[in-house]
Design an enzyme around this catalytic site. Structure first.
Site, PDB file in Angstrom:
ATOM      1  N   ASP A   1      12.676 123.671 -53.020  1.00 55.80           N
ATOM      2  CA  ASP A   1      13.318 123.318 -51.750  1.00 55.80           C
ATOM      3  C   ASP A   1      12.323 123.406 -50.600  1.00 55.80           C
ATOM      4  O   ASP A   1      11.417 124.258 -50.590  1.00 55.80           O
ATOM      5  CB  ASP A   1      14.497 124.247 -51.460  1.00 55.80           C
ATOM      6  CG  ASP A   1      15.727 123.928 -52.303  1.00 55.80           C
ATOM      7  OD1 ASP A   1      15.677 122.951 -53.079  1.00 55.80           O
ATOM      8  OD2 ASP A   1      16.723 124.672 -52.201  1.00 55.80           O
TER       9      ASP A   1
ATOM     10  N   ASP B  89      15.012 129.688 -56.047  1.00 54.23           N
ATOM     11  CA  ASP B  89      14.365 128.456 -56.465  1.00 54.23           C
ATOM     12  C   ASP B  89      13.015 128.832 -57.070  1.00 54.23           C
ATOM     13  O   ASP B  89      12.431 129.865 -56.733  1.00 54.23           O
ATOM     14  CB  ASP B  89      14.130 127.522 -55.277  1.00 54.23           C
ATOM     15  CG  ASP B  89      15.426 127.190 -54.547  1.00 54.23           C
ATOM     16  OD1 ASP B  89      16.450 126.984 -55.210  1.00 54.23           O
ATOM     17  OD2 ASP B  89      15.394 127.148 -53.298  1.00 54.23           O
TER      18      ASP B  89
ATOM     19  N   ARG C 286      20.071 115.576 -56.047  1.00 49.73           N
ATOM     20  CA  ARG C 286      19.106 116.082 -55.060  1.00 49.73           C
ATOM     21  C   ARG C 286      17.662 115.797 -55.476  1.00 49.73           C
ATOM     22  O   ARG C 286      16.877 116.715 -55.701  1.00 49.73           O
ATOM     23  CB  ARG C 286      19.287 117.590 -54.834  1.00 49.73           C
ATOM     24  CG  ARG C 286      20.666 117.974 -54.364  1.00 49.73           C
ATOM     25  CD  ARG C 286      20.766 119.474 -54.110  1.00 49.73           C
ATOM     26  NE  ARG C 286      22.108 119.881 -53.743  1.00 49.73           N
ATOM     27  CZ  ARG C 286      22.481 121.128 -53.518  1.00 49.73           C
ATOM     28  NH1 ARG C 286      21.589 122.110 -53.604  1.00 49.73           N
ATOM     29  NH2 ARG C 286      23.721 121.424 -53.177  1.00 49.73           N
TER      30      ARG C 286
END
Length: 442
Positions: free
Chosen positions: A263, A220, A316
């Site tokens: 995240d 990420d 998401r």
């Protein structure tokens, strides 16, 4: 500049059979500065979960010798190592490449290849017509892929210490191809940086993933893992010049080189995410990464999201498990033709409050899909407006997706909010103020 910063700081990354090492140094141009104004800003009182239980100050108390300006990956790591957990301000000037050599020059995927790995050989070996669909890849070429991936991970992952303010200089500070790991630390501020294209050179093919198989990648742009008191403000997250939509397809599936954009996972807690832009991506933000992580995540994952722009992200935004998440005054945009799946994912034991947000959906996109039920959890969703009209998101979802009924009531009421604007003005406010390069005003 302190004498200890003049010498070469060697951080060797073992490069397997090729013995490629990344020598990390802090040369003369990586200077120290006193640091004033916005660089020493702290999270305002009452501004989201990161202001609870002691607030978030980052490197505001840094002494002059612990204020650094860095221009490449080597200098960034050397600054973190030099200061350790002491309060520090690290200023990003220009573009820092994660995939780079000791001089900061970008390098390609071939620099990491081990054991004879090439994508062409990998595709030939694990084509479902040859390998089948019942087992994940194994054997010499999969071993070579894994070794190559390990080599890249050593370059891409950059660990951020406690008591850090990481801030971009001016309007064009950019980190490309690096994964910033805020892992098991506390008191970190990240502001005014464009994070782009943290790509995996070596995705793994898994024919057993779903009905058709899938390519799975790592990395990420930013990860908050097991850390507390983190403020992420006025940044831009994207895939840069390598959007998922432009990637080739192998074995009938997109060759996915990106994981998430940002995240928050594995017991992370007390995080405020404000005035950021997250755009043009598939799997955007997880808050809680596994239904089986309740032992570490229950009572944690308290996160506030406000005044962020989520533009043309597929899903998401975020997907929530366990956490008490307060999402207000964000603007969610999905244009006609974009690969829109859903916005909020309602996961295991989540306690999401989504209030006073604005949604701009292109023609043909279904309001019922703003919410997605993954597990039996309740949420609060009030005063949200879709295309300029007040909309009961739960009622619209339950009517449009009758097989996935959601229930109302997250069981808590957020109090850590500095201001709540009417959703009709949110697109203007967020458009003017969100993202890197915008004035860092509160």
């Amino acid at each position: 500049m302190p004498a200890r910063m003049r010498h070469v700081r060697a951080i060797a990354v073992v490069m397997g059979a090729t013995s490629l090492a990344l020598a990390v140094s802090l040369p003369a141009q990586a200077t120290t500065h006193r640091g004033t104004g916005i660089e020493r800003s702290v999270l305002p009182a009452g501004d989201g979960w990161a202001s609870a239980d002691g607030s978030t100050t980052g490197g505001a108390g840094a002494t002059p010798e612990h204020v650094y300006t860095v221009t490449d990956r080597a200098e960034l790591i050397a600054a973190f190592e030099d200061a350790g957990d002491a309060p520090k301000i690290v200023r990003i000037a220009g573009t820092v490449h994660g995939n780079s050599d000791a001089e900061g020059t970008p390098i390609g995927c071939e620099a990491y290849q081990q054991g004879g790995y090439t994508l062409e050989k990998y595709l030939d070996a694990y084509d479902p017509a040859v390998w089948g669909t019942d087992e994940v890849p194994a054997g010499p070429l999969e071993d070579a892929r894994a070794a190559s991936a390990k080599l890249q991970a050593a370059a891409v992952n950059v660990n951020v210490p406690s008591n850090t303010t990481l801030v971009g200089v001016g309007k064009d500070a950019t980190i490309i191809g690096a994964s910033l790991q805020v892992k098991n630390v506390s008191n970190v501020i990240v502001r005014n940086i464009s994070f782009e294209d943290t790509y995996d050179c070596f995705p793994q093919w898994d024919p057993t993933d779903g009905d058709q198989g899938a390519w799975n990648s790592e990395y990420d742009n930013l990860v908050v893992h097991g850390s507390s008191h983190v403020w992420v403000d006025h940044n831009t997250f994207s895939d840069g010049d390598r959007p998922d939509a432009d990637q080739p397809h192998y074995f009938g599936q997109v060759y996915q080189q990106h994981d998430g954009l940002f995240d928050i996972v594995r017991g992370a807690d007390l995080v405020t995410v404000s005035w950021n832009v997250l755009k043009d991506h598939d799997k955007t933000m997880l808050i809680g990464n596994s239904d089986g992580a309740g032992a570490s995540d229950r009572g944690k994952l308290r996160v506030t999201l406000h005044h962020n722009l989520f533009k043309d992200v597929k899903e998401r935004a975020p997907r929530v498990r366990f956490g008490q998440v307060d999402s207000y005054n964000n603007h969610f945009v999905a244009t006609t033709g974009s690969a829109y799946g859903y916005t909020y994912g309602i996961g295991a034991e989540s306690k999401l409050v989504a209030e006073s947000n604005a949604f701009t959906l292109g023609s043909g996109l279904d309001r019922a899909k703003i919410l997605k039920k993954w597990s039996e959890s309740s949420l609060t969703a009030e005063n949200n407006w879709v295309n300029g009209r007040k909309t009961d998101l739960i009622a619209v979802h339950n009517a449009g997706v009758p097989a996935e009924q959601l229930t109302e009531g997250a069981g808590w009421t957020p109090t850590l909010r500095t201001r709540v604007s009417h959703p009709l003005v949110v697109p203007l406010l967020v458009g003017l103020g969100a993202g890197a390069g915008k004035p860092l005003v509160r």
